[in-house]
Design an enzyme around this catalytic site. Structure first.
Site, PDB file in Angstrom:
ATOM      1  N   ASP A   1       0.793  -1.235   0.000  1.00 25.35           N
ATOM      2  CA  ASP A   1       0.000   0.000   0.000  1.00 25.35           C
ATOM      3  C   ASP A   1       0.824   1.284   0.000  1.00 25.35           C
ATOM      4  OD1 ASP A   1      -1.759  -2.033   0.581  1.00 25.35           O
ATOM      5  OD2 ASP A   1      -2.556  -1.124   2.399  1.00 25.35           O
TER       6      ASP A   1
ATOM      7  N   TRP B   1       5.550 -10.475   1.771  1.00 24.23           N
ATOM      8  CA  TRP B   1       5.044  -9.651   2.866  1.00 24.23           C
ATOM      9  C   TRP B   1       5.686 -10.083   4.183  1.00 24.23           C
ATOM     10  CZ3 TRP B   1       2.457  -9.907   7.487  1.00 24.23           C
ATOM     11  CH2 TRP B   1       1.775  -8.755   7.915  1.00 24.23           C
TER      12      TRP B   1
ATOM     13  N   ARG C   1      -7.751  -0.105  11.407  1.00 18.50           N
ATOM     14  CA  ARG C   1      -6.505   0.272  10.746  1.00 18.50           C
ATOM     15  C   ARG C   1      -6.691   1.293   9.618  1.00 18.50           C
ATOM     16  NH1 ARG C   1      -7.319  -5.247   9.568  1.00 18.50           N
ATOM     17  NH2 ARG C   1      -7.788  -5.766   7.383  1.00 18.50           N
TER      18      ARG C   1
ATOM     19  N   GLU D   1     -10.888  -1.365   3.931  1.00 17.75           N
ATOM     20  CA  GLU D   1      -9.534  -0.901   4.221  1.00 17.75           C
ATOM     21  C   GLU D   1      -9.268   0.429   3.522  1.00 17.75           C
ATOM     22  OE1 GLU D   1      -7.013  -4.963   4.734  1.00 17.75           O
ATOM     23  OE2 GLU D   1      -7.447  -4.452   2.657  1.00 17.75           O
TER      24      GLU D   1
END
Length: 495
Positions: A37, A61, A162, A217
């Site tokens: 992101d 990741w 988040r 998100e």
């Protein structure tokens, strides 16, 4: 333990070991390791700063850091030292996504601290602040975390809280934070502050239904051309016709924000990009008063060849795009600074095809833009094959009978396989030519294609991994097609 010093030393020691076969020329990438992101996108003291989710140590990741790139023109980017590392108890398992805002000449970053637990229910996500006086070096504040589970409404889960987006209205700062509600589904929570350190819960800004994805998100909220726009990235949004085919989707919602009640009212919802690799976009209003957006040019749950081939890196960002609203719909176009890097111009006019195929070797490009203006009247189908060579190609098709524009990467090169029930190799969007004219701007880099249709009315973004050098562009028609103009520019960026 993860530290800034360790991360930056590792990058310095290993960046020359990265295999460059698919390294982009004009898209943001990390020097080594994994990127996802975009975070903290901001224009500060004459430069664009783009931070991003980053794991430098492998091309997969891992515990998230904030990587950092800078540019004066949104095209020619340079890597800067890592800005945040997960080095505190409240972010020990990741400095997750967030945003930045300028206050008193300083940059304030608000991000999510991620804390793993022994069991999934023990996970906690909290909101944190770090401050920079120069745009490069950040100090985490003593008040962290500035928001935690005690600040949640009763219906919100502390395990999924988040991606704060901070905006300013007058003297008040607001933060939109993504959340999962206990009965299932996503929601956006709204908080406010006068100093970015002490926050107060305001409202549930927008709540989704269970069938609208199980987690929302990366929210973004802004005014544009007299409308309010909410952008959210959604995990698990069910496929609906030609929409939401990827495991994760991005929704643009045009509507009205009621700041008195802290509630967003929907009017028009649409998928923001109809390609195969587009997620978690973030926008800014820059010094030129443009709303500029950049997104992660990848998709969760699929193989990434630069990782599986052990090239040492994975992931990139889209070409920054200027947003506008026309006919109550979102339009996207490449920032005009990219044209400063156009070279090697070639143009052809009035190409007529009647149930035939024509190849063009002199207009092909691997890093550049191919623009076409096509009269579709009288045609049944029109195909453009780019990055072509000995059986490899990426196909773009307009089917006049169904009104569908199709991007197909089945033969683009290395296969991309994901979690979908069937391998997703193509997507389509409904397109209506204007007075029978279809306009296309096709931006290509080493491992990507971004298609802008009808001056930004629709976009399709996808990664591709050709194994052969591009040799030709092929045009194919069923019925009669007139290509009024086809022009090519290479794009040369010298970092």
């Amino acid at each position: 333990m993860y530290t800034l010093q360790r991360a930056n030393k590792y990058i310095e020691d290993t960046r020359t070991q990265v295999i460059k076969d698919y390294r982009h020329d004009y898209h943001v990438m990390a020097p080594v390791g994994w990127i996802n992101d975009p975070n903290g996108f901001i224009y500060y003291e004459g430069e664009y700063h783009l931070f991003y989710q980053y794991y430098p140590y492998k091309s997969v990741w891992g515990p998230m850091h904030w990587g950092h790139s800078k540019s004066k023109d949104l095209v020619n980017w340079e890597s800067a030292p890592v800005a945040l590392a997960p080095d505190q108890w409240y972010d020990k398992d990741g400095c997750f996504s967030g945003t930045t805002i300028e206050k008193d000449g300083k940059i304030y970053a608000m991000y999510t601290g991620h804390i793993e637990g022994e069991k999934p229910e023990d996970i906690r996500q909290v909101q944190c602040i770090a401050v920079s006086e120069d745009g490069n070096h950040f100090e985490k504040v003593a008040q962290n975390p500035v928001l935690d589970e005690d600040d949640l409404p009763d219906n919100a889960m502390p395990q999924d809280f988040r991606d704060p987006k901070v905006i300013q209205r007058g003297e008040i700062y607001y933060s939109l934070i993504a959340s999962k509600f206990k009965d299932g589904g996503g929601q956006i929570l709204l908080y406010k502050s006068s100093d970015l350190l002490k926050w107060e819960y305001v409202s549930v800004l927008l709540k989704g239904e269970k069938e609208e994805g199980y987690m929302w998100e990366c929210p973004d909220l802004f005014e544009l051309d007299g409308k309010d726009v909410l952008i959210i990235s959604i995990d698990g949004l069910p496929t609906e016709g030609n929409k939401f085919s990827n495991t994760h989707s991005v929704l643009s919602i045009i509507g009205k924000m009621d700041w008195e009640k802290g509630i967003f009212h929907r009017e028009v919802c649409e998928e923001l990009d109809y390609g195969l690799d587009f997620y978690a976009p973030q926008t800014i209003m820059d010094a030129k008063q443009r709303r500029v957006m950049v997104s992660w040019m990848q998709m969760w749950g699929r193989n990434i060849p630069t990782d599986t081939l052990e090239h040492g890196w994975a992931g990139a960002m889209t070409l920054p795009r200027e947003l506008s609203i026309k006919n109550n719909s979102m339009y996207q176009n490449p920032v005009n600074e990219i044209s400063s890097y156009f070279t090697n111009h070639k143009v052809k006019h009035n190409i007529i095809l009647i149930d035939e195929t024509k190849e063009f070797a002199d207009i092909s490009t691997e890093v550049g833009v191919l623009s076409l203006e096509v009269n579709t009247q009288g045609s049944k189908r029109f195909d453009i094959e780019i990055r072509g060579n000995d059986g490899e190609k990426t196909s773009l098709t307009y089917d006049n009978e169904s009104g569908s524009f199709i991007l197909d990467r089945k033969q683009s090169g290395i296969k991309i396989i994901g979690k979908e029930p069937e391998a997703l190799q193509q997507r389509y969007v409904h397109v209506k030519p204007v007075n029978h004219i279809l306009k296309l701007d096709i931006y290509m880099d080493r491992a990507s294609v971004e298609v802008f249709i009808n001056e930004g009315e629709h976009t399709m973004t996808s990664t591709i991994y050709p194994t052969k050098t591009a040799r030709k562009v092929t045009l194919r028609a069923k019925g009669k097609v007139e290509v009024l103009q086809m022009e090519r520019h290479d794009i040369e960026v010298k970092s």
